[in-house]
Design an enzyme around this catalytic site. Structure first.
Site, PDB file in Angstrom:
ATOM      1  N   ASP A  45      33.970  49.954  38.218  1.00 27.68           N
ATOM      2  CA  ASP A  45      34.145  50.865  39.168  1.00 27.68           C
ATOM      3  C   ASP A  45      35.588  51.650  38.699  1.00 27.68           C
ATOM      4  O   ASP A  45      35.756  52.813  39.142  1.00 27.68           O
ATOM      5  CB  ASP A  45      34.482  50.330  40.514  1.00 27.68           C
ATOM      6  CG  ASP A  45      36.003  49.491  40.550  1.00 27.68           C
ATOM      7  OD1 ASP A  45      36.906  49.805  41.431  1.00 27.68           O
ATOM      8  OD2 ASP A  45      36.329  48.758  39.689  1.00 27.68           O
ATOM      9  N   ASP A  61      33.176  43.564  36.024  1.00 31.37           N
ATOM     10  CA  ASP A  61      34.304  43.802  36.311  1.00 31.37           C
ATOM     11  C   ASP A  61      35.086  42.785  37.427  1.00 31.37           C
ATOM     12  O   ASP A  61      33.816  42.624  38.477  1.00 31.37           O
ATOM     13  CB  ASP A  61      34.763  45.239  36.529  1.00 31.37           C
ATOM     14  CG  ASP A  61      36.144  45.448  37.237  1.00 31.37           C
ATOM     15  OD1 ASP A  61      37.084  44.999  36.418  1.00 31.37           O
ATOM     16  OD2 ASP A  61      36.274  46.345  38.057  1.00 31.37           O
ATOM     17  N   ASP A  77      37.336  50.948  33.234  1.00 24.36           N
ATOM     18  CA  ASP A  77      35.918  50.510  33.028  1.00 24.36           C
ATOM     19  C   ASP A  77      34.863  51.455  32.479  1.00 24.36           C
ATOM     20  O   ASP A  77      33.999  51.012  31.960  1.00 24.36           O
ATOM     21  CB  ASP A  77      35.104  50.131  34.214  1.00 24.36           C
ATOM     22  CG  ASP A  77      35.783  48.947  35.056  1.00 24.36           C
ATOM     23  OD1 ASP A  77      36.283  47.947  34.089  1.00 24.36           O
ATOM     24  OD2 ASP A  77      36.027  48.920  36.273  1.00 24.36           O
TER      25      ASP A  77
END
Length: 675
Positions: A553, A344, A557
């Protein structure tokens, strides 16, 4: 030797209970009385042996041997009988039967020696196994028993650290250990955080910085506001998660135990054959019985069963000491299997603490910059997303008053909406909040102006956020995030470990994502993804046979973390959902620990292979010796128990600090570089 009863974590679900018919020795918790009994049995044997060898009468040494049998054998005999009651064949009981059988045919000294070796090796084995848990639980002892709490009237009181609650203010004097996780309200000092991060150098702490229970204060005094209960401190979470991980079985362990059941049936049949066949051809009863008992002992797969868990649990404990919480032995084993990585952007490659760089009211909105920011901050206030926090913090930094938001609604990957002072305020990505009309081709007016401003900000690497009031665009905010210092090095290390460059999966705009990717060395970028888009990207790689590690995080996600072969969440800025869904958590948000724990997992897997080879060689050699020649029963026990202890101690080498240091500096799998 099997480990204690193990359970799977919620995802994947635990395997249903199954009957366990395999001969096994249950790992016994080493208690002080048990150690004393083993020592007493050894002393009695050492007194009786010279008396027998020097020709003393049987009444002088016989009772001593009998006491050695009783003191060294009662505990494993009792454990074996309990297992038998549960319809489980326990190696403890088989060893006691072998010792009594030896005494019955006149081999009293051999049986006593078997008992002594068995009791002593069991004690050493239990002690070695307990070191894994003790090394982590010992962290709890680092937290002080009491702390100095500051009261509202300025007075001080000494209270047990377990009684501290969130919101309390504590005083940490120079040289004291910090009693709770919290944030510095006043003062400056340097804090030794080696117990949490493994870093040898003290870290400067000043107002606003986070501190952790169990770390050591330097020369300055600090006033700290408690932010976590004692049970939720970083140290307590490490201990709890490692202990939980120790109650799970790795895939290799489950496979070994499945094979063990069939192996054990064959072993019992073979033992009967080793006894009956020579006897049928005229062999002596005593010799046939001793050979069969020796075969039963040396063929027992204790060391094979113990080969898997000590290395994996040691690696879990070592990673836990350095702020990586691996939730199960299954996860630790799988970490070493990954061959593709998806990262990410916000909060993972970047620090996750973005800041407002631009506040751009649209012409005709009638809003000033402060009014636009105040509206957006009021709507974003209930959200936990990093971009929302950036908006709120920017408003507070300007001293703006925030109205109360009602009817708050958040759609992961899209944006938020809330009613603020009677108006519906929507904040989110320009192309999603307004149903796709906020684009240059949408025409003029505010939509066109918003699209032009958003495109301009994105060209400069900013994340553009559109603010609407009652469905009408009123302004655009520009947000930028700082790259983590270790992001580029982490990408390079993961590339070396997996043989391919990680892919960037982000809901951010393509321009901002491309800018970050170029800076850290990532070639493939998937931008503008909703949560389902990230899941699709992960499944696409897994359909190609890849075992994907996802690091993220946020709430958006979580689906990808769950879908991946392994999901890792950033702990400090991570959402509760991401932390719950992930297989491992990086407590300190040190991105460089991701390749380190992958390398450590691969080292643990190599140790499992080493252990299986050691155990197999010992079993094969001892069985062949017993069948081809004459293997003395005590020597067979010594070889069997010795191999079990060697395998356990070999796995415990991963507890050493050198194992983590080598893994952290490793850019390639260290499977051919044993400690």
């Amino acid at each position: 030797m099997s480990s204690s009863a193990l359970t799977e974590r919620p995802a994947p679900p635990a395997a249903p209970p199954r009957p366990d018919t395999a001969p096994r020795r249950r790992t016994r918790v080493l208690s002080l009385p048990e150690a004393r009994w083993a020592a007493v049995a050894t002393v009695l044997f050492l007194i009786a042996l010279p008396l027998q060898l020097t020709g003393a009468p049987a009444w002088a040494w016989g009772p001593l041997y009998a006491l050695a049998y009783a003191t060294g054998g009662w505990e494993p005999a009792w454990a074996g009988l309990r297992a038998l009651k549960e319809k489980t064949l326990d190696v403890d009981l088989l060893m006691i039967v072998a010792a009594l059988g030896a005494a019955a045919v006149g081999q009293v000294m051999d049986g006593a020696l078997l008992i002594v070796i068995f009791a002593t090796s069991g004690a050493l084995e239990a002690l070695a196994t307990a070191r894994t848990a003790d090394s982590v639980r010992g962290l709890l002892d680092l937290a002080p028993a009491t702390a100095t709490r500051l009261l509202d009237d300025g007075t001080e009181e000494s209270v047990p650290t377990g009684e501290l609650t969130v919101g309390d203010t504590i005083l940490i004097r120079p040289g004291e250990r910090i009693g709770a996780d919290g944030r510095v309200l006043d003062g400056a000092s340097e804090v030794d955080q080696a117990t949490i991060t493994g870093e040898p150098l003290p870290v400067a702490k000043e107002v606003g910085d986070e501190v952790f229970a169990g770390t050591l204060n330097g020369t300055g005094a600090l006033r700290v506001k408690v932010e976590r209960d004692a049970s939720d401190s970083v140290i307590a979470r490490i201990v709890a998660m490692v202990e939980e991980a120790s109650e799970t079985k790795a895939t290799t362990q489950l496979f070994i135990e499945k094979v063990e059941q069939r192996y054990s049936i064959g072993m019992v049949i073979a033992t009967l054959a080793v006894f009956a066949v020579p006897l049928a051809f005229g062999a002596a009863l005593t010799g046939s019985l001793l050979r069969a008992m020796t075969f039963m002992i040396v063929a027992s797969p204790c060391a094979v069963v113990l080969a898997t868990m000590p290395p994996l649990l040691s690696a879990i404990a070592n990673a836990g000491r350095h702020g990586v919480l691996v939730k199960s032995a299954v996860v630790m084993e799988r970490l070493g299997q990954v061959d593709a990585v998806a990262l990410d952007k916000t909060g993972t490659l970047t620090e996750g603490t973005p800041r407002i760089t631009d506040t751009r009211p649209l012409p005709g909105s009638g809003l000033t910059e402060d009014e636009l920011l105040a509206l957006a901050a009021a709507a974003e206030h209930p959200s936990e997303h990093p971009l929302a926090r950036a908006v709120v913090e920017a408003a507070r930094a300007r001293g703006l008053a925030l109205a109360v938001a009602e009817d708050f609604n958040s759609v992961p990957g899209v944006g938020v909406s809330a009613t603020v002072e009677g108006r519906v305020v929507t904040v989110g990505a320009p192309e999603r909040v307004h149903g796709g009309t906020s684009r240059p081709e949408a025409g003029g007016g505010r939509e066109g102006a918003a699209s032009e401003i958003a495109a301009e900000l994105e060209e400069r690497g900013r994340t553009a956020v559109l603010v609407e009031v009652d469905g009408v665009p009123v302004g655009v905010l520009g947000i930028a995030d700082r790259l983590r210092p270790d992001a580029a090095a982490t990408v390079a290390a993961l590339t070396g470990l997996t043989g391919r460059t990680p892919v960037l999966l982000t809901g951010d705009n393509p321009r901002a994502a491309a800018a970050v990717a170029a800076e850290v060395g990532i070639g493939e970028v998937r931008a503008g993804l909703l949560p389902q888009g990230k899941v699709a990207a992960v499944k696409e790689r897994e359909a190609d046979g890849r075992r994907v590690l996802v690091v993220g995080d946020g709430v958006n996600d979580a689906p990808a973390l769950a879908a991946a072969h392994i999901g890792v969440a950033m702990g400090r800025a991570g959402s509760d959902l991401a932390l719950e869904t992930a297989d491992a958590v990086i407590v300190r948000d040190e991105l460089a620990t991701v390749p380190a724990v992958v390398a450590l997992s691969r080292r643990a897997r190599s140790f499992v292979v080493q252990n299986l080879v050691i155990a197999s060689l010992f079993i094969t050699a001892l069985v062949v010796w017993d069948l081809v020649a004459t293997l003395p029963l005590p020597l067979g026990v010594l070889g069997h128990e010795g191999s079990t202890v060697i395998v356990g101690l070999n796995g415990l080498r991963l507890l050493r600090e050198a194992a983590w240091t080598k893994a952290r500096g490793q850019g390639l799998p260290p499977t051919h570089d044993p400690l």
